[in-house]
Write an enzyme that holds these catalytic residues in place. Structure first.
Site, PDB file in Angstrom:
ATOM      1  N   ASN A   1      39.596  45.613  24.338  1.00 12.30           N
ATOM      2  CA  ASN A   1      38.906  46.423  23.335  1.00 12.30           C
ATOM      3  C   ASN A   1      37.469  46.610  23.772  1.00 12.30           C
ATOM      4  OD1 ASN A   1      40.912  46.715  20.992  1.00 12.30           O
ATOM      5  ND2 ASN A   1      41.033  44.543  21.572  1.00 12.30           N
ATOM      6  N   GLU A   2      37.248  47.727  24.446  1.00 12.79           N
ATOM      7  CA  GLU A   2      35.936  47.995  25.019  1.00 12.79           C
ATOM      8  C   GLU A   2      34.971  48.467  23.934  1.00 12.79           C
ATOM      9  OE1 GLU A   2      35.354  46.967  27.783  1.00 12.79           O
ATOM     10  OE2 GLU A   2      36.849  47.445  29.303  1.00 12.79           O
TER      11      GLU A   2
END
Ligand code: F6R
Length: 643
Positions: free
Chosen positions: A163-164
């Site tokens: 989850n950037e």
């Protein structure tokens, strides 16, 4: 959900509960015990445990400890189901860098987990089916009863899972594009950024937050800034790990270096009374000067008292005396004589004058590390007449891309043909190498022969760099330590004979100075392992007469410029010396970025080194000290650090 309140005064800035341990081993021991207790207590009730698992360097030690508990303390995983966070999109389970393969190698094959109870997202689902597949993964987790405990690492972008930045707290399992920094960090595993997949499938932040308990692990200096942001900053999609602040039962387990940027360690006077020793005094004054953008000598009494530093003034009486004391300390860290200045008063110099000619041992984990950290200092030490030995601990062959090997093989064959040897190039080693290089994909394991060849390429580059720095060929040693040759990144295991070899080197050279790096590196990294080897080898020698007077200096790794308060020796580089350093670094042509992809990030290693060396000089200048072009930086490692 409500964030937990801090359990002590020193943790008042922390919005996620955080436990800090001296070493990753100590932290991992505690987490493994927590997992074992959960697994055993559920087993006693005939119930299952559902674990969320992570990959990457961080959990490797945890998995080793779980395997040990299984083998030596009969911990059974029969009642355990696992769900992994993520998988690269486009990689088959058999792919050497797939997370399927990683989990199999690092944990699953060593314990009694049944294959049906392990789940890793499938990176081979056709594009059109990804959405449905991800929904199915979520359903499987729910049907298993939800995650009891999720293990996490953190990326330097602040990601958890993949989850950037930009991932919201409600995000679910989905396909994502990988951030550029993440791809750069993965480049070593994939032998070049060009081979790193662009996409991944990951559980969402929302999926992770539904776990009943969350444990985030973090080791090494490189993670310290992002951990500070996640733990002490606002909860924001810019740092997805910060959403753990919303979870009632999330904890960070960090080693001391990863926790180094938390307020309680970096600025302890902000959380409670402190003992103002010299290093802390220096840190506070440098902090204040930076906050107010003033040189040290212009700080006033009011500046101290208005910024919470009145207690510091109590000891010295006024800013005047304190400023001068700290200014002088900073001044004394600067020296153009890293091997000591002969016939000079050395009472305020970092290095003693005697003996005038020193035996200096410079340890480089992989070829290039020492040059990045201290090429300018190396050439000064040589020019000032010291007996310098530059020892590359490992061959560095894992960092040489196939393209470079192809080029070299090509050249060898062409040279043999020009030389007129009949049938040249049709048999022999170059021919075998060519065949291997033609048939393999960049991610296939290299044969022992190809690794040896790639090691030779890196050695040739090291020789070219040494020539630029005027280090004699006879002063450069390639130790080719076994731990590196037997493994790959993240799978290294230190070998006892490696400690023997480093210890033998000490006995043989009996140095007056040792330079190395890696003290604060992630422990599974090459620099981290090299540092542990040094410590073990040093421990064996530390009562020797030479060791008692030997100074050990740590040079800065390329990732982050140290702040002047952390520096105990700063060696200035003139513009011309900086150019020589860059020339030496550029001799490592196999270590340039192989694609132009990261050019705008300044991602070349030599650029990072240059930027850091310049940044240090500017930081000294801003504090009111002399303005140099660039500076290389060092910290003492003291023998008491062994215990
Ligand atoms: C791994 C994962 C990632 C890693 C992170 C840190 O499954 O989801 O979030 O935890 O990239 O990686 P390492 O541990 O290699 O520094």
């Amino acid at each position: 959900m409500k964030a937990p309140s801090s359990s002590s005064e020193t943790e008042q800035f922390e919005r996620i509960r955080t436990e800090v341990f001296e070493t990753p081993d100590a932290a991992v021991g505690r987490v493994a015990q927590r997992l074992a207790k959960l697994i055993r207590s559920r087993a006693a009730m005939g119930q299952r445990v559902v674990l969320g698992l992570a990959t990457g360097s961080t959990p490797v030690k945890l998995y080793r400890e779980l395997i040990r508990l299984h083998q030596e303390e009969a911990l059974s995983f029969r009642n355990v189901a696992t769900f992994n966070l993520d998988e690269y999109y486009g990689l088959s389970p058999e792919h050497p860098e797939s997370y399927h393969r990683f989990m199999h190698d690092q944990l699953f094959r060593w314990v009694d987990l049944s294959p049906e109870s392990t789940h890793v997202p499938d990176g081979t689902v056709p594009r059109a089916g990804v959405f449905a597949y991800c929904a199915g993964y979520e359903r499987q987790i729910a049907e298993a009863g939800g995650l009891d405990l999720q293990i996490l690492g953190i990326g330097r972008t602040g990601h958890i899972g993949f989850n950037e930045p930009g991932s919201g707290p409600d995000s679910r399992t989905r396909m994502v594009a990988l951030d550029r920094l993440t791809r750069r960090d993965a480049a070593r595993d994939f032998r070049g950024e060009a081979n790193v997949p662009a996409y991944a499938i990951t559980m969402g932040v929302g999926t992770i937050l539904e776990a009943r308990e969350i444990i985030l692990l973090g080791w090494g200096e490189a993670k310290a800034p992002v951990l500070r942001d996640a733990i002490e900053g606002p909860a924001t999609a810019t740092v997805p790990a910060s959403f753990l602040q919303h979870h009632p039962n999330a904890r960070c387990y960090l080693d001391r270096t990863a926790a180094g940027e938390l307020t309680r360690f970096r600025y302890p006077w902000k959380v409670g009374p402190v003992r103002w020793d010299e290093p802390l005094t220096r840190r506070a004054v440098v902090w204040l000067a930076n906050e107010l953008r003033k040189p040290v000598l212009r700080l006033r009494d009011e500046d101290y008292s208005e910024n919470g530093l009145s207690p510091l003034l109590v000891e010295t009486g006024s800013a005047y005396g304190l400023n001068i004391r700290v200014f002088n300390r900073l001044q004394h860290t600067i020296t153009g004589w890293p091997g000591g200045k002969p016939n000079a008063d050395d009472s305020h110099r970092p290095v003693p004058a005697e003996p005038a000619r020193k035996r200096v041992l410079v340890l480089s984990p992989e070829p290039l590390d020492a040059e990045l950290g201290m090429a300018g200092t190396l050439s000064r030490l040589v020019a000032q007449g010291h007996e310098v030995s530059l020892v590359h601990l490992t061959s560095g062959n894992l960092g040489v891309p196939d393209g470079e090997a192809k080029l070299a093989v090509n050249l060898l064959k062409a040279a043999a043909q020009q030389g007129g040897t009949a049938g040249a190039g049709q048999t022999g080693w170059p021919h075998e190498l060519e065949q291997e290089l033609e048939s393999k994909s960049p991610l296939d394991e290299d044969s022992a022969g190809l690794r040896r060849f790639k090691g030779l390429i890196r050695q040739a580059e090291a020789r070219a760099a040494a020539r630029v720095l005027e280090i004699a060929a006879s002063a450069t040693v390639h130790l080719n330590l076994a731990f590196y040759e037997r493994g790959r990144y993240r799978q290294f295991r230190t070998a006892e004979d490696d400690v023997d070899r480093v210890a033998a080197l000490f006995r043989q050279l009996q140095p007056h100075q040792v330079y190395l790096t890696g003290a604060r590196s992630e422990p599974n990294s090459v620099a981290g392992i090299a540092f542990q080897l040094f410590r073990s080898a040093w421990a064996r020698n530390r009562t020797e007469p030479w060791a008692r007077s030997c100074q050990v200096w740590l040079y800065a790794a390329s990732e982050r410029a140290w702040s002047p308060d952390e520096i105990e020796m700063a060696v200035p580089l003139s513009p011309a010396e900086l150019l020589v350093k860059l020339d030496a670094l550029c001799q490592y042509r196999s270590q340039r970025n192989q694609t132009p992809f990261f050019r705008d990030m300044g991602g070349e290693l030599w650029q990072l080194a240059e930027d850091n060396n310049r940044a240090t000089a500017q930081a000294y200048d801003r504090l009111g000290l002399a303005e140099y072009e660039a500076m290389e930086t060092f910290r003492r490692w003291r023998v008491t650090d062994v215990e």
